[in-house]
Design a protein around this motif. Structure first.
Motif, PDB file in Angstrom:
ATOM      1  N   LEU A 143       0.820  -1.209   0.000  1.00 17.80           N
ATOM      2  CA  LEU A 143       0.000   0.000   0.000  1.00 17.80           C
ATOM      3  C   LEU A 143       0.855   1.260   0.000  1.00 17.80           C
ATOM      4  O   LEU A 143       0.378   2.341  -0.374  1.00 17.80           O
ATOM      5  CB  LEU A 143      -0.944  -0.008   1.198  1.00 17.80           C
ATOM      6  CG  LEU A 143      -1.964  -1.165   1.227  1.00 17.80           C
ATOM      7  CD1 LEU A 143      -2.848  -1.064   2.448  1.00 17.80           C
ATOM      8  CD2 LEU A 143      -2.791  -1.184  -0.054  1.00 17.80           C
ATOM      9  N   ALA A 144       2.126   1.128   0.390  1.00 21.50           N
ATOM     10  CA  ALA A 144       3.018   2.290   0.388  1.00 21.50           C
ATOM     11  C   ALA A 144       3.257   2.818  -1.020  1.00 21.50           C
ATOM     12  O   ALA A 144       3.573   3.995  -1.198  1.00 21.50           O
ATOM     13  CB  ALA A 144       4.351   1.920   1.044  1.00 21.50           C
ATOM     14  N   ILE A 145       3.067   1.959  -2.041  1.00 17.30           N
ATOM     15  CA  ILE A 145       3.344   2.398  -3.406  1.00 17.30           C
ATOM     16  C   ILE A 145       2.325   3.418  -3.881  1.00 17.30           C
ATOM     17  O   ILE A 145       2.553   4.127  -4.860  1.00 17.30           O
ATOM     18  CB  ILE A 145       3.377   1.175  -4.358  1.00 17.30           C
ATOM     19  CG1 ILE A 145       4.236   1.488  -5.595  1.00 17.30           C
ATOM     20  CG2 ILE A 145       1.973   0.744  -4.765  1.00 17.30           C
ATOM     21  CD1 ILE A 145       4.534   0.284  -6.453  1.00 17.30           C
ATOM     22  N   THR A 146       1.200   3.514  -3.182  1.00 16.86           N
ATOM     23  CA  THR A 146       0.174   4.490  -3.560  1.00 16.86           C
ATOM     24  C   THR A 146       0.436   5.862  -2.965  1.00 16.86           C
ATOM     25  O   THR A 146      -0.288   6.813  -3.268  1.00 16.86           O
ATOM     26  CB  THR A 146      -1.213   4.008  -3.107  1.00 16.86           C
ATOM     27  OG1 THR A 146      -1.240   3.900  -1.672  1.00 16.86           O
ATOM     28  CG2 THR A 146      -1.540   2.654  -3.709  1.00 16.86           C
ATOM     29  N   SER A 147       1.446   5.978  -2.124  1.00 20.16           N
ATOM     30  CA  SER A 147       1.763   7.279  -1.506  1.00 20.16           C
ATOM     31  C   SER A 147       3.257   7.542  -1.602  1.00 20.16           C
ATOM     32  O   SER A 147       4.056   6.619  -1.768  1.00 20.16           O
ATOM     33  CB  SER A 147       1.324   7.300  -0.041  1.00 20.16           C
ATOM     34  OG  SER A 147       1.979   6.277   0.683  1.00 20.16           O
ATOM     35  N   GLY A 148       3.635   8.779  -1.516  1.00 23.54           N
ATOM     36  CA  GLY A 148       5.035   9.144  -1.641  1.00 23.54           C
ATOM     37  C   GLY A 148       5.739   9.209  -0.300  1.00 23.54           C
ATOM     38  O   GLY A 148       5.187   8.859   0.745  1.00 23.54           O
ATOM     39  N   SER A 149       6.988   9.646  -0.347  1.00 18.71           N
ATOM     40  CA  SER A 149       7.763   9.876   0.864  1.00 18.71           C
ATOM     41  C   SER A 149       8.595  11.128   0.640  1.00 18.71           C
ATOM     42  O   SER A 149       8.733  11.619  -0.476  1.00 18.71           O
ATOM     43  CB  SER A 149       8.664   8.672   1.165  1.00 18.71           C
ATOM     44  OG  SER A 149       9.734   8.617   0.246  1.00 18.71           O
ATOM     45  N   SER A 150       9.168  11.632   1.699  1.00 19.78           N
ATOM     46  CA  SER A 150       9.920  12.885   1.597  1.00 19.78           C
ATOM     47  C   SER A 150      11.178  12.740   0.747  1.00 19.78           C
ATOM     48  O   SER A 150      11.691  13.722   0.220  1.00 19.78           O
ATOM     49  CB  SER A 150      10.293  13.377   2.995  1.00 19.78           C
ATOM     50  OG  SER A 150      11.093  12.411   3.679  1.00 19.78           O
ATOM     51  N   SER A 151      11.668  11.507   0.587  1.00 18.83           N
ATOM     52  CA  SER A 151      12.903  11.306  -0.184  1.00 18.83           C
ATOM     53  C   SER A 151      12.673  10.420  -1.414  1.00 18.83           C
ATOM     54  O   SER A 151      13.594   9.777  -1.898  1.00 18.83           O
ATOM     55  CB  SER A 151      13.980  10.671   0.707  1.00 18.83           C
ATOM     56  OG  SER A 151      13.539   9.444   1.260  1.00 18.83           O
ATOM     57  N   GLN A 152      11.429  10.389  -1.903  1.00 18.36           N
ATOM     58  CA  GLN A 152      11.148   9.545  -3.069  1.00 18.36           C
ATOM     59  C   GLN A 152      11.863  10.089  -4.312  1.00 18.36           C
ATOM     60  O   GLN A 152      12.192  11.263  -4.404  1.00 18.36           O
ATOM     61  CB  GLN A 152       9.651   9.489  -3.330  1.00 18.36           C
ATOM     62  CG  GLN A 152       9.057  10.776  -3.899  1.00 18.36           C
ATOM     63  CD  GLN A 152       7.569  10.633  -4.195  1.00 18.36           C
ATOM     64  OE1 GLN A 152       6.911   9.738  -3.684  1.00 18.36           O
ATOM     65  NE2 GLN A 152       7.043  11.512  -5.029  1.00 18.36           N
ATOM     66  N   GLY A 153      12.069   9.171  -5.278  1.00 19.06           N
ATOM     67  CA  GLY A 153      12.727   9.549  -6.522  1.00 19.06           C
ATOM     68  C   GLY A 153      11.889   9.189  -7.728  1.00 19.06           C
ATOM     69  O   GLY A 153      10.668   9.296  -7.704  1.00 19.06           O
ATOM     70  N   GLY A 154      12.539   8.706  -8.782  1.00 18.52           N
ATOM     71  CA  GLY A 154      11.855   8.462 -10.037  1.00 18.52           C
ATOM     72  C   GLY A 154      11.078   7.163 -10.075  1.00 18.52           C
ATOM     73  O   GLY A 154      11.052   6.377  -9.116  1.00 18.52           O
ATOM     74  N   GLN A 155      10.435   6.948 -11.233  1.00 12.40           N
ATOM     75  CA  GLN A 155       9.561   5.793 -11.399  1.00 12.40           C
ATOM     76  C   GLN A 155       9.569   5.360 -12.863  1.00 12.40           C
ATOM     77  O   GLN A 155       9.630   6.200 -13.773  1.00 12.40           O
ATOM     78  CB  GLN A 155       8.139   6.158 -10.982  1.00 12.40           C
ATOM     79  CG  GLN A 155       7.110   5.039 -11.134  1.00 12.40           C
ATOM     80  CD  GLN A 155       5.791   5.434 -10.503  1.00 12.40           C
ATOM     81  OE1 GLN A 155       5.604   5.293  -9.296  1.00 12.40           O
ATOM     82  NE2 GLN A 155       4.892   5.956 -11.310  1.00 12.40           N
ATOM     83  N   GLY A 156       9.526   4.031 -13.100  1.00 19.28           N
ATOM     84  CA  GLY A 156       9.459   3.501 -14.454  1.00 19.28           C
ATOM     85  C   GLY A 156       8.400   2.425 -14.558  1.00 19.28           C
ATOM     86  O   GLY A 156       8.134   1.699 -13.589  1.00 19.28           O
ATOM     87  N   VAL A 157       7.786   2.315 -15.755  1.00 16.89           N
ATOM     88  CA  VAL A 157       6.734   1.325 -15.993  1.00 16.89           C
ATOM     89  C   VAL A 157       6.979   0.662 -17.338  1.00 16.89           C
ATOM     90  O   VAL A 157       7.288   1.331 -18.328  1.00 16.89           O
ATOM     91  CB  VAL A 157       5.335   1.969 -15.974  1.00 16.89           C
ATOM     92  CG1 VAL A 157       4.275   0.975 -16.439  1.00 16.89           C
ATOM     93  CG2 VAL A 157       4.997   2.483 -14.580  1.00 16.89           C
TER      94      VAL A 157
END
Length: 327
Positions: A143-157
């Protein structure tokens, strides 16, 4: 046994992998997937049958994507984490992408972003729209993947598909730098079983599309008695569709018979040619197609689409094709 993905990138032997948590209990990792070294599985659901929506286009409105492929099948959703700062999200993502492409998956969509902004595949908006149509069920770290964090970075699909003897498979791979020291990966695998033989009839639209794109088309719905060149009555609907397309599309065509690899080559070659000729006779005698437009050939087991390793593969290899005959 299905092949597992092989990572295309060669990892430096001297570089130690970060320490990871153990897999959660009860994991049955999909036999097609090899995890990235150092990952652990922290959530998984497996449903033998459910509807699913595969997105193939960008976001067009609030949690809205216009381009979807609607399918039904066995769904395996697995959430992996990699803890540490020695591997980045893009390195892990590119390994998965290259591995699927190495296994000849057709890309239906690919995108990655360092800031997750915008509306393209791989953006935060795109992921939200995808998960809105295919919600994560139950509880867990996923469920954490549905929300960000203060130190999140990029994403690929990566969204891809592949036709197998046991049916078509779709994958959606999402890799994100969830926080400074955690890379999260969600892999959804949807396996669609092929319909029972004989219940699908080739359509005129499919004939035209495959002729333009491939130069040949499998004539689904053409059925023969076992080990014979005798057409079954259930072939009538497909023959009518094929004849209708031929009347609308002038030109000459090869009719090519194929068999599996069981038995001798000479026998299979002879059977495949006899079946091709039987189809031609039916189109000429019953539907008025000019004989000089069609030429029959049999290639036996020489051009398989799958490995003949099991009955599902052999069934797909037994077929009749219409092939363009260049002027």
């Amino acid at each position: 046994m299905p092949r597992r993905l092989i990572f295309a990138a060669i990892l430096a032997l001297a570089a130690p992998f970060a320490a990871t948590a153990a897999d959660i209990d009860g994991i049955v990792e999909h036999p097609m997937i090899d995890r990235y070294p150092g990952q652990s599985i922290r959530w998984q659901t497996i449903e033998n049958y459910r509807p699913y929506r595969i997105p193939t286009g960008p976001v067009t409105g609030y949690r809205t994507i216009d381009d979807w492929i609607d399918i039904e099948g066995r769904v395996t959703r697995t959430y992996y984490t990699y803890k540490g700062t020695d591997r980045s999200w893009d390195e892990i993502f590119l390994n998965f992408r290259d591995a699927f492409e190495l296994e000849q998956f057709e890309s239906l969509g690919i995108g990655f972003s360092d800031d997750r902004r915008g509306v393209d595949i791989g953006s935060r908006q795109w992921l939200n729209a995808y998960l809105a149509e295919n919600p994560l069920t139950g509880q867990g770290e996923v469920l954490a993947i549905t929300s960000g964090s203060s130190s999140q970075g990029g994403q690929g699909v990566f969204v891809g598909t592949k036709d197998r003897a046991s049916g078509r498979v779709y994958v959606v791979v999402t890799v994100e730098q969830h926080s400074q020291d955690l890379v999260a990966t969600l892999i959804d695998v949807v396996e669609v079983k092929p319909p029972e033989t004989g219940f699908v009839v080739v359509g005129a639209e499919a004939i035209g599309r495959d002729m333009i794109e491939k130069g040949h088309v499998v004539l689904d719905g053409i059925l023969f008695d076992f080990d014979k060149a005798t057409l079954q009555a259930a072939s009538d609907e497909a023959l009518g569709v094929i004849a209708g397309w031929l009347k609308q599309n002038p030109g000459r065509f090869y009719v090519v018979g194929h068999t599996d690899a069981v038995g001798s080559f000479d026998y299979n070659q002879s059977l495949s040619e006899a079946r091709a000729q039987t189809v031609i006779e039916a189109l000429v005698d019953r539907y008025g197609i000019a004989r000089e437009r069609l030429q029959g050939h049999g290639v036996g087991p020489l051009v398989p689409v799958f490995s003949n390793a099991d009955e599902a593969a052999r069934d797909r290899n037994r077929r009749v094709e219409l092939v363009e005959w260049p002027e």
